[in-house]
Design a protein around this motif. Structure first.
Motif, short mmCIF file in Angstrom:
data_model
loop_
_atom_site.label_atom_id
_atom_site.label_comp_id
_atom_site.label_asym_id
_atom_site.label_seq_id
_atom_site.Cartn_x
_atom_site.Cartn_y
_atom_site.Cartn_z
N MET A 83 0.85 -1.19 0.00
CA MET A 83 0.00 0.00 0.00
C MET A 83 0.88 1.24 0.00
O MET A 83 1.87 1.32 0.68
N SER A 84 0.48 2.21 -0.77
CA SER A 84 1.23 3.45 -0.87
C SER A 84 1.16 4.22 0.44
O SER A 84 0.10 4.36 1.04
N GLU A 85 2.30 4.71 0.87
CA GLU A 85 2.35 5.53 2.09
C GLU A 85 1.59 6.85 1.88
O GLU A 85 1.15 7.46 2.83
N GLN A 86 1.45 7.29 0.63
CA GLN A 86 0.85 8.59 0.35
C GLN A 86 -0.67 8.54 0.18
O GLN A 86 -1.31 9.56 0.19
N THR A 87 -1.23 7.36 0.01
CA THR A 87 -2.66 7.25 -0.20
C THR A 87 -3.37 7.24 1.14
O THR A 87 -3.14 6.39 1.98
N GLN A 88 -4.24 8.21 1.33
CA GLN A 88 -5.03 8.29 2.55
C GLN A 88 -6.37 7.61 2.25
O GLN A 88 -7.15 8.09 1.43
N LEU A 89 -6.63 6.48 2.91
CA LEU A 89 -7.82 5.69 2.61
C LEU A 89 -9.11 6.32 3.09
O LEU A 89 -10.17 6.07 2.54
N ILE A 90 -9.04 7.12 4.13
CA ILE A 90 -10.21 7.88 4.60
C ILE A 90 -9.87 9.36 4.39
O ILE A 90 -9.14 9.96 5.18
N PRO A 91 -10.36 9.95 3.30
CA PRO A 91 -10.04 11.35 3.02
C PRO A 91 -10.36 12.25 4.21
O PRO A 91 -11.44 12.17 4.78
N GLY A 92 -9.39 13.04 4.61
CA GLY A 92 -9.57 13.93 5.76
C GLY A 92 -9.58 13.19 7.09
O GLY A 92 -9.84 13.77 8.12
N ASN A 93 -9.34 11.88 7.04
CA ASN A 93 -9.30 11.03 8.23
C ASN A 93 -10.58 11.13 9.06
O ASN A 93 -10.56 11.09 10.28
N SER A 94 -11.72 11.30 8.36
CA SER A 94 -13.00 11.41 9.06
C SER A 94 -14.12 10.89 8.17
O SER A 94 -14.11 11.09 6.95
N LEU A 95 -15.08 10.23 8.78
CA LEU A 95 -16.28 9.79 8.07
C LEU A 95 -17.42 10.80 8.23
O LEU A 95 -18.49 10.62 7.66
N LEU A 96 -17.21 11.85 8.99
CA LEU A 96 -18.26 12.83 9.24
C LEU A 96 -18.46 13.73 8.03
O LEU A 96 -17.50 14.26 7.47
N THR A 97 -19.71 13.88 7.64
CA THR A 97 -20.06 14.76 6.52
C THR A 97 -21.25 15.61 6.93
O THR A 97 -22.02 15.24 7.83
N ALA A 98 -21.43 16.73 6.27
CA ALA A 98 -22.51 17.64 6.62
C ALA A 98 -23.87 17.16 6.13
O ALA A 98 -24.90 17.46 6.75
N THR A 99 -23.89 16.41 5.04
CA THR A 99 -25.16 15.99 4.44
C THR A 99 -25.06 14.56 3.92
O THR A 99 -23.95 14.05 3.69
N PRO A 100 -26.20 13.92 3.70
CA PRO A 100 -26.18 12.61 3.09
C PRO A 100 -25.52 12.62 1.70
O PRO A 100 -24.83 11.68 1.33
N GLU A 101 -25.73 13.68 0.94
CA GLU A 101 -25.11 13.79 -0.40
C GLU A 101 -23.59 13.75 -0.28
O GLU A 101 -22.91 13.06 -1.05
N GLY B 57 -22.01 12.41 2.17
CA GLY B 57 -21.71 11.06 2.62
C GLY B 57 -21.64 10.08 1.46
O GLY B 57 -20.77 9.22 1.40
N ARG B 58 -22.56 10.22 0.54
CA ARG B 58 -22.57 9.35 -0.66
C ARG B 58 -21.32 9.58 -1.49
O ARG B 58 -20.70 8.63 -1.98
N ALA B 59 -20.94 10.85 -1.67
CA ALA B 59 -19.71 11.16 -2.42
C ALA B 59 -18.49 10.57 -1.73
O ALA B 59 -17.58 10.04 -2.39
N LEU B 60 -18.46 10.63 -0.41
CA LEU B 60 -17.35 10.05 0.34
C LEU B 60 -17.33 8.53 0.16
O LEU B 60 -16.26 7.94 -0.02
N ALA B 61 -18.49 7.90 0.17
CA ALA B 61 -18.56 6.44 -0.03
C ALA B 61 -17.99 6.06 -1.40
O ALA B 61 -17.22 5.10 -1.51
N LEU B 62 -18.33 6.83 -2.42
CA LEU B 62 -17.79 6.58 -3.76
C LEU B 62 -16.27 6.75 -3.78
O LEU B 62 -15.54 5.94 -4.36
N LYS B 63 -15.79 7.78 -3.13
CA LYS B 63 -14.35 8.04 -3.09
C LYS B 63 -13.61 6.91 -2.38
O LYS B 63 -12.58 6.44 -2.85
N ILE B 64 -14.15 6.46 -1.24
CA ILE B 64 -13.51 5.38 -0.50
C ILE B 64 -13.50 4.10 -1.34
O ILE B 64 -12.49 3.38 -1.38
N ALA B 65 -14.59 3.81 -2.02
CA ALA B 65 -14.64 2.61 -2.87
C ALA B 65 -13.60 2.70 -3.98
O ALA B 65 -12.90 1.72 -4.27
N ARG B 66 -13.46 3.87 -4.58
CA ARG B 66 -12.46 4.04 -5.64
C ARG B 66 -11.04 3.90 -5.09
O ARG B 66 -10.17 3.31 -5.73
N LEU B 67 -10.80 4.44 -3.90
CA LEU B 67 -9.48 4.29 -3.29
C LEU B 67 -9.17 2.83 -2.97
O LEU B 67 -8.02 2.39 -3.11
#
Length: 87
Positions: A1-19, A21-31
């Motif tokens: 695994m790359s040392e530079q790839t952060q698997l949880i962007p911003g190191n947080s699952l907290l989001t302001a809205t469900p939308e 949250g959905r974008a974060l879920a897509l990003k995590i899946a892509r990562l």
């Protein structure tokens, strides 16, 4: 695994809205896919295979749904939304 790839962007699952949250879920899946197959050329070569396979596309959707479920729970299912904001 790359040392530079952060698997949880911003190191947080907290989001302001469900939308968000959905974008974060897509990003995590892509990562996850990027970490699993770090060779960009191989990923590009494989893309037509899964793009034309309904089972693989369903599996991708299930992966994103699982990530979104975790994010929703971490955000207390955005319980602070008023009913009009849930639509």
């Amino acid at each position: 695994m790359s040392e530079q790839t952060q698997l949880i962007p911003g190191n947080s699952l907290l989001t302001a809205t469900p939308e968000e949250g959905r974008a974060l879920a897509l990003k995590i899946a892509r990562l996850t896919i990027k970490i699993t197959q770090p060779d960009a050329e191989v990923r590009e070569r494989l893309r037509p295979d899964y793009a034309n396979d309904a089972s693989m596309l369903i599996a991708i959707g299930q992966t994103v749904a699982a990530e979104f479920s975790i994010i929703a729970a971490a955000n207390n299912y955005w319980s602070w939304f008023s009913p009009s904001e849930k639509d």
